[in-house]
Each structure stands twice: as structure tokens, then as C-alpha cells.
Design a protein around this motif. Sequence first.
Motif, PDB file in Angstrom:
ATOM      1  N   ALA A   1     -76.101  23.663  12.815  1.00  0.00           N
ATOM      2  CA  ALA A   1     -76.541  22.585  12.162  1.00  0.00           C
ATOM      3  C   ALA A   1     -75.566  21.475  11.830  1.00  0.00           C
ATOM      4  O   ALA A   1     -74.408  22.011  11.327  1.00  0.00           O
TER       5      ALA A   1
ATOM      6  N   ASP B   1     -76.765  10.979  19.831  1.00  0.00           N
ATOM      7  CA  ASP B   1     -75.550  11.715  20.245  1.00  0.00           C
ATOM      8  C   ASP B   1     -74.541  10.331  20.587  1.00  0.00           C
ATOM      9  O   ASP B   1     -74.963   9.283  20.265  1.00  0.00           O
TER      10      ASP B   1
ATOM     11  N   GLN C   1     -81.427  12.397  19.595  1.00  0.00           N
ATOM     12  CA  GLN C   1     -81.159  14.145  19.791  1.00  0.00           C
ATOM     13  C   GLN C   1     -82.027  14.837  18.914  1.00  0.00           C
ATOM     14  O   GLN C   1     -82.973  15.699  19.312  1.00  0.00           O
ATOM     15  N   LYS C   2     -82.224  14.302  17.683  1.00  0.00           N
ATOM     16  CA  LYS C   2     -82.851  15.452  16.657  1.00  0.00           C
ATOM     17  C   LYS C   2     -83.550  14.229  15.761  1.00  0.00           C
ATOM     18  O   LYS C   2     -83.043  13.214  15.353  1.00  0.00           O
ATOM     19  N   ARG C   3     -84.835  14.798  15.230  1.00  0.00           N
ATOM     20  CA  ARG C   3     -85.584  14.136  14.180  1.00  0.00           C
ATOM     21  C   ARG C   3     -85.923  14.941  13.244  1.00  0.00           C
ATOM     22  O   ARG C   3     -86.387  16.312  13.388  1.00  0.00           O
ATOM     23  N   VAL C   4     -85.570  14.412  11.864  1.00  0.00           N
ATOM     24  CA  VAL C   4     -85.965  15.243  10.685  1.00  0.00           C
ATOM     25  C   VAL C   4     -86.710  14.414   9.784  1.00  0.00           C
ATOM     26  O   VAL C   4     -86.579  13.275   9.380  1.00  0.00           O
TER      27      VAL C   4
ATOM     28  N   PHE D   1     -79.534  18.598   9.861  1.00  0.00           N
ATOM     29  CA  PHE D   1     -80.132  18.305  11.285  1.00  0.00           C
ATOM     30  C   PHE D   1     -79.832  19.562  11.995  1.00  0.00           C
ATOM     31  O   PHE D   1     -78.568  19.732  12.411  1.00  0.00           O
TER      32      PHE D   1
ATOM     33  N   GLY E   1     -79.538  22.484  15.141  1.00  0.00           N
ATOM     34  CA  GLY E   1     -79.511  22.395  16.178  1.00  0.00           C
ATOM     35  C   GLY E   1     -78.308  21.158  17.123  1.00  0.00           C
ATOM     36  O   GLY E   1     -78.438  20.911  18.456  1.00  0.00           O
ATOM     37  N   ILE E   2     -77.708  20.532  16.186  1.00  0.00           N
ATOM     38  CA  ILE E   2     -76.702  19.466  16.778  1.00  0.00           C
ATOM     39  C   ILE E   2     -75.499  19.626  15.825  1.00  0.00           C
ATOM     40  O   ILE E   2     -75.589  19.691  14.685  1.00  0.00           O
TER      41      ILE E   2
END
Length: 162
Positions: A63, A89, A95-98, A117, A119-120
Motif C-alpha cells: 500500500a 497513476d 487506479q484506487k479509490r478510498v 491506498f 494495492g498501489i
Amino acid sequence: MLALSVPLYRRRIGRIALDTVACVALSALLVVSALAQDASEKAGEKAGPLKLQLNKVETAGEACRITMVIDNTKGTSLKSYKVDLFAFDTDGVAQKRVAVELGPLPPRKTVVKIFDFPGIACNKVGRVLLNDVLSCDGGDAAREACLERTETDSKAGIPFDR
């Protein structure tokens, strides 16, 4: 003529009673006026900006760990302040949302929150976007008002936008 037929002491008591009632009524009017003015001043007060600063990013396993500084030094107390964030990215692809709960936020206070975050890797994050304010409980309480007064900044070398 009628007033002269009423004994003098009764006229004086009546006059004192009328003066007392008038004084009480005037006092009540002044208190209500002052309270109304105070309420209108408070309603007219606009909370200051709520500043979110992307302060630091660091790799934490799989992460990217984010350290966020929330400056509420000019704002009101918030029981809940939940934001929707996207990590893009380096090519600008989402790429990711939180969704992150940054509250509670005391009035006239700066706080630090840490979240991941997942997985990235941090070196793959090119930009962070404040997509929306999901909840804002307390203060102006309207989600839209909280979004409007939120300002973003970054010291982490990654842009943080609204």
C-alpha cells in the motif's frame, strides 16, 4: 373629571403599576432584540477554510501510506468529515479509490490522520484527487458547504487537487 373622583392613593398605585408594566415590556423587547441580533450574526458567520494537506507518502507493504494534515483552525467543530479520494497513476489513469473518515475535527485545531491506498505503490501515484465530501456532520453540516470550504495542498511531491 372622572380622574378627580378616584382617591389620590389609587391614582398613584395605578400609575406605579403602569410604569412597572411599561418597564418590564421595554426590558423584554430589548432582550428579544439582542438575542435576535446575536442569532443573525452567528448565522451570518461563515466558517473559515478547511485545509487538507497531503503531507507525506510512504510505502507500507503493498500500500501507499498517506499522512494528511487537516487544518481546522478557522472552522467549527465537525463530528464527522468523510472524504472520497482517488489515486491516479503517473499516466493520469484512476487506479484506487478510498473513502476516508478524517473526523472528528475539533474547532480551532489542526490534526493529523494516516491512512492507506491499498494495492498501489507510492512511486506509481502521480496525483491524488479530492473527488467529493461524503459526509460532514456538525458546523455548517451541509455536505456541499464543507466541500466548498475545503482547500487542498501538498508537501509530498504529489499533486493533491479538488
